[in-house]
Design a protein around this motif. Structure first.
Motif, mmCIF file in Angstrom:
data_model
loop_
_atom_site.group_PDB
_atom_site.id
_atom_site.type_symbol
_atom_site.label_atom_id
_atom_site.label_comp_id
_atom_site.label_asym_id
_atom_site.label_seq_id
_atom_site.Cartn_x
_atom_site.Cartn_y
_atom_site.Cartn_z
ATOM 1 N N GLU A 24 0.843 -1.362 0.157
ATOM 2 C CA GLU A 24 0.026 0.042 -0.009
ATOM 3 C C GLU A 24 0.884 1.235 0.216
ATOM 4 O OE1 GLU A 24 0.780 -1.466 4.184
ATOM 5 O OE2 GLU A 24 -0.160 -2.419 2.147
ATOM 6 N N TRP A 27 1.137 3.226 -3.507
ATOM 7 C CA TRP A 27 0.058 3.798 -4.238
ATOM 8 C C TRP A 27 -0.094 5.135 -4.149
ATOM 9 C CZ3 TRP A 27 1.091 0.079 -6.815
ATOM 10 C CH2 TRP A 27 0.825 -1.256 -6.588
ATOM 11 N N LYS A 28 0.893 5.947 -4.168
ATOM 12 C CA LYS A 28 0.725 7.521 -3.753
ATOM 13 C C LYS A 28 0.414 8.259 -5.319
ATOM 14 C CE LYS A 28 4.374 7.334 -0.359
ATOM 15 N NZ LYS A 28 5.771 7.965 0.114
ATOM 16 N N GLU A 29 -0.351 9.095 -5.153
ATOM 17 C CA GLU A 29 -0.938 9.866 -6.334
ATOM 18 C C GLU A 29 0.194 10.442 -7.071
ATOM 19 O OE1 GLU A 29 -4.086 13.397 -7.292
ATOM 20 O OE2 GLU A 29 -3.767 12.870 -5.345
ATOM 21 N N VAL A 34 6.137 2.503 -10.686
ATOM 22 C CA VAL A 34 6.664 1.670 -9.855
ATOM 23 C C VAL A 34 7.498 0.596 -10.508
ATOM 24 C CG1 VAL A 34 5.880 -0.166 -8.119
ATOM 25 C CG2 VAL A 34 4.303 1.831 -8.495
ATOM 26 N N ALA A 56 -2.660 -3.314 -7.724
ATOM 27 C CA ALA A 56 -2.649 -1.867 -8.291
ATOM 28 C C ALA A 56 -4.020 -1.760 -9.066
ATOM 29 C CB ALA A 56 -1.570 -1.970 -9.335
ATOM 30 N N ASP A 58 -6.952 -2.359 -7.942
ATOM 31 C CA ASP A 58 -7.937 -1.582 -7.311
ATOM 32 C C ASP A 58 -7.585 -0.054 -7.179
ATOM 33 O OD1 ASP A 58 -9.040 -4.141 -6.843
ATOM 34 O OD2 ASP A 58 -8.024 -4.653 -4.908
ATOM 35 N N GLN A 59 -6.316 0.454 -7.465
ATOM 36 C CA GLN A 59 -6.207 1.981 -7.181
ATOM 37 C C GLN A 59 -6.331 2.645 -8.864
ATOM 38 O OE1 GLN A 59 -5.059 2.801 -4.250
ATOM 39 N NE2 GLN A 59 -5.351 0.481 -3.934
ATOM 40 N N VAL A 62 -4.039 0.397 -14.908
ATOM 41 C CA VAL A 62 -2.610 -0.064 -14.825
ATOM 42 C C VAL A 62 -1.987 -0.510 -16.292
ATOM 43 C CG1 VAL A 62 -1.171 -2.064 -13.834
ATOM 44 C CG2 VAL A 62 -3.276 -1.099 -12.639
ATOM 45 N N ARG A 167 -1.079 3.963 -13.915
ATOM 46 C CA ARG A 167 0.172 3.625 -13.047
ATOM 47 C C ARG A 167 0.915 2.577 -13.725
ATOM 48 N NH1 ARG A 167 -1.743 3.654 -8.533
ATOM 49 N NH2 ARG A 167 -0.820 5.491 -7.586
#
Length: 262
Positions: A24, A27-29, A34, A56, A58-59, A62, A167
């Motif tokens: 976790e 997952w920075k904005e 990564v 990822a 879920d964020q 990708v 991301r």
């Protein structure tokens, strides 16, 4: 042989992803890239990377970048779009060159497993993209490895611009993932060419075990040193290697993953 290996790999279910401790923190904005720098040829790193991709999703959108030749992109696209796993396997097995023919650890059984998991994830999450970013740069006398890494960084940046809301999760050899010039080799790694504030680069630390690779004495499983606490697990965001990495991915002692031969 490749069909039986792929069939075994297909048993992995993307919806049954194993949580990676500490993931976790990634997952920075502001983080667009990564990066996981690995020693090719282990079972554990591609499996953990697949779990990171799974989390990822879920964020948000990708893009997955793999260290395969850019000329392999049409094959990867066809693999991902194939209507059946049998068809996907046949497409991959028919590719005449690349990591599954000229083995260096990137054509391992574990990497086949990763590709199949990504394909299954994409069927669940159509926005997932998979790109090959190792450049097909010609060798020109007088131009060092740094030019290859420059092209590699450009390929990553181009893929990011093509999916600006995504991301990017990158799996690459650890040399290319370093944030600093490697003075002993006069090498400027690929990651150095990306915007620093948008990158978090992790080193898949060596905690003992083995990896499948090729050395002067031949190809096969080779022992890895225990260079990091063997009890540590997961993503640990703490500068490593004198600032060469933002953190580590600790998976414990590794197991060599041999080549999948077509």
């Amino acid at each position: 042989m490749i069909a039986s290996l792929l069939a075994a790999a297909a048993l992995a279910s993307p919806s049954a992803c194993t949580p990676v401790p500490g993931v976790e923190a990634l997952w920075k904005e502001e983080i667009r890239y990564v990066v996981v720098g690995e020693m090719h040829g282990t079972t554990e790193t591609p499996a953990a990377f697949a779990d990171m991709v799974c989390a990822a999703r879920d964020q948000g959108p990708v893009t997955v970048a793999l260290e395969f030749s850019e000329s392999m992109q049409p094959t990867l696209d066809a693999f991902m779009e194939a209507q059946s796993e049998e068809a996907a396997r046949a497409i991959l097995a028919a590719y005449p060159s690349g990591p599954f023919v000229h083995h260096d650890g990137r054509g391992s059984v574990a990497m086949l497993d990763l590709l199949l998991r990504l394909r299954a994830m994409r069927r669940e999450t159509p926005s997932l993209k998979v790109v090959a970013f190792a450049p097909d740069s010609p060798y020109v006398p007088g131009f060092s490895q740094s030019y290859y890494d420059l092209d590699m960084g450009h390929r990553l940046a181009t893929a990011a611009r093509e999916a600006p809301d995504s991301r990017m999760l990158v799996l690459v050899g650890n040399m290319h993932a370093q944030r600093k010039v490697i003075e002993s080799w006069s090498l400027t790694p690929a990651v150095v060419h990306l915007p620093s504030a948008e990158v978090i680069s992790l080193y898949a630390v060596q905690q003992g075990g083995t990896a499948w690779n090729c050395r002067r004495e031949g190809c096969g499983p080779s022992p890895l040193p225990e260079a990091y606490d063997s009890a540590a697990r997961g993503v640990i965001v703490q500068p490593y290697g004198g600032g060469a990495f933002d953190g580590v991915l600790a998976l414990g002692p590794t197991t060599a993953s041999g080549p999948a031969e077509p």
